[in-house]
Design a protein around this motif. Structure first.
Motif, mmCIF file in Angstrom:
data_model
loop_
_atom_site.group_PDB
_atom_site.id
_atom_site.type_symbol
_atom_site.label_atom_id
_atom_site.label_comp_id
_atom_site.label_asym_id
_atom_site.label_seq_id
_atom_site.Cartn_x
_atom_site.Cartn_y
_atom_site.Cartn_z
ATOM 1 N N HIS A 279 0.828 -1.208 0.000
ATOM 2 C CA HIS A 279 0.000 0.000 0.000
ATOM 3 C C HIS A 279 0.866 1.264 0.000
ATOM 4 O O HIS A 279 0.602 2.208 -0.745
ATOM 5 N N ALA A 280 1.890 1.295 0.818
ATOM 6 C CA ALA A 280 2.754 2.473 0.917
ATOM 7 C C ALA A 280 3.590 2.688 -0.344
ATOM 8 O O ALA A 280 3.947 3.817 -0.670
ATOM 9 N N SER A 281 3.891 1.622 -1.059
ATOM 10 C CA SER A 281 4.730 1.749 -2.254
ATOM 11 C C SER A 281 3.938 2.144 -3.502
ATOM 12 O O SER A 281 4.524 2.576 -4.490
ATOM 13 N N LYS A 282 2.623 2.028 -3.456
ATOM 14 C CA LYS A 282 1.795 2.270 -4.644
ATOM 15 C C LYS A 282 2.034 3.626 -5.322
ATOM 16 O O LYS A 282 2.135 3.684 -6.546
ATOM 17 N N PRO A 283 2.155 4.744 -4.589
ATOM 18 C CA PRO A 283 2.352 6.041 -5.256
ATOM 19 C C PRO A 283 3.667 6.151 -6.031
ATOM 20 O O PRO A 283 3.815 7.019 -6.872
ATOM 21 N N PHE A 284 4.615 5.282 -5.740
ATOM 22 C CA PHE A 284 5.921 5.348 -6.384
ATOM 23 C C PHE A 284 5.984 4.592 -7.704
ATOM 24 O O PHE A 284 6.958 4.706 -8.430
ATOM 25 N N LEU B 148 10.377 8.722 -10.715
ATOM 26 C CA LEU B 148 11.552 9.354 -10.121
ATOM 27 C C LEU B 148 11.302 10.834 -9.865
ATOM 28 O O LEU B 148 10.768 11.540 -10.725
ATOM 29 N N ALA B 149 11.699 11.300 -8.699
ATOM 30 C CA ALA B 149 11.687 12.736 -8.418
ATOM 31 C C ALA B 149 12.841 13.366 -9.196
ATOM 32 O O ALA B 149 13.827 12.699 -9.513
ATOM 33 N N ILE B 150 12.718 14.632 -9.499
ATOM 34 C CA ILE B 150 13.776 15.320 -10.237
ATOM 35 C C ILE B 150 14.864 15.748 -9.242
ATOM 36 O O ILE B 150 14.941 16.882 -8.800
ATOM 37 N N THR B 151 15.693 14.792 -8.890
ATOM 38 C CA THR B 151 16.826 15.009 -7.992
ATOM 39 C C THR B 151 18.040 15.416 -8.834
ATOM 40 O O THR B 151 17.992 15.330 -10.067
ATOM 41 N N PRO B 152 19.130 15.849 -8.229
ATOM 42 C CA PRO B 152 20.297 16.259 -9.021
ATOM 43 C C PRO B 152 20.774 15.227 -10.061
ATOM 44 O O PRO B 152 21.035 15.621 -11.198
#
Length: 81
Positions: free
Chosen positions: A20-25, A40-44
């Motif tokens: 459940h916690a991993s679903k948004p990823f 993926l978040a736009i990290t460096p």
């Protein structure tokens, strides 16, 4: 590469979460047991690759999507053995 290391670390962290916690990823691609679509978040490390791609393929990208296009999601597809 830094992007591959980042993607692998992110995937390892997300896979430790309960379902459940991993679903948004994850995106919709999660067909076979070991195939995943990880958002993926736009990290460096991600930004560095995207900027290099945009610089080297600018004319192609502008012809395909226009000069005002915005990136709305960035994902990595992985298929583990």
């Amino acid at each position: 590469s830094a992007l591959l290391d980042h993607a692998n670390r992110t995937l390892d962290e997300v896979l430790r979460l309960d379902l459940h916690a991993s679903k948004p990823f994850f995106g919709e691609i999660r067909g076979p047991l070991h195939r995943r679509d990880l958002k993926l978040a736009i990290t460096p490390p991600v930004a560095a690759v995207l900027c290099a791609l945009a610089r080297s393929q600018r004319s192609l990208l502008e012809a395909a999507v226009g000069p005002e296009a915005l990136l709305c999601e960035c994902s990595v597809l992985s298929s583990d053995p």
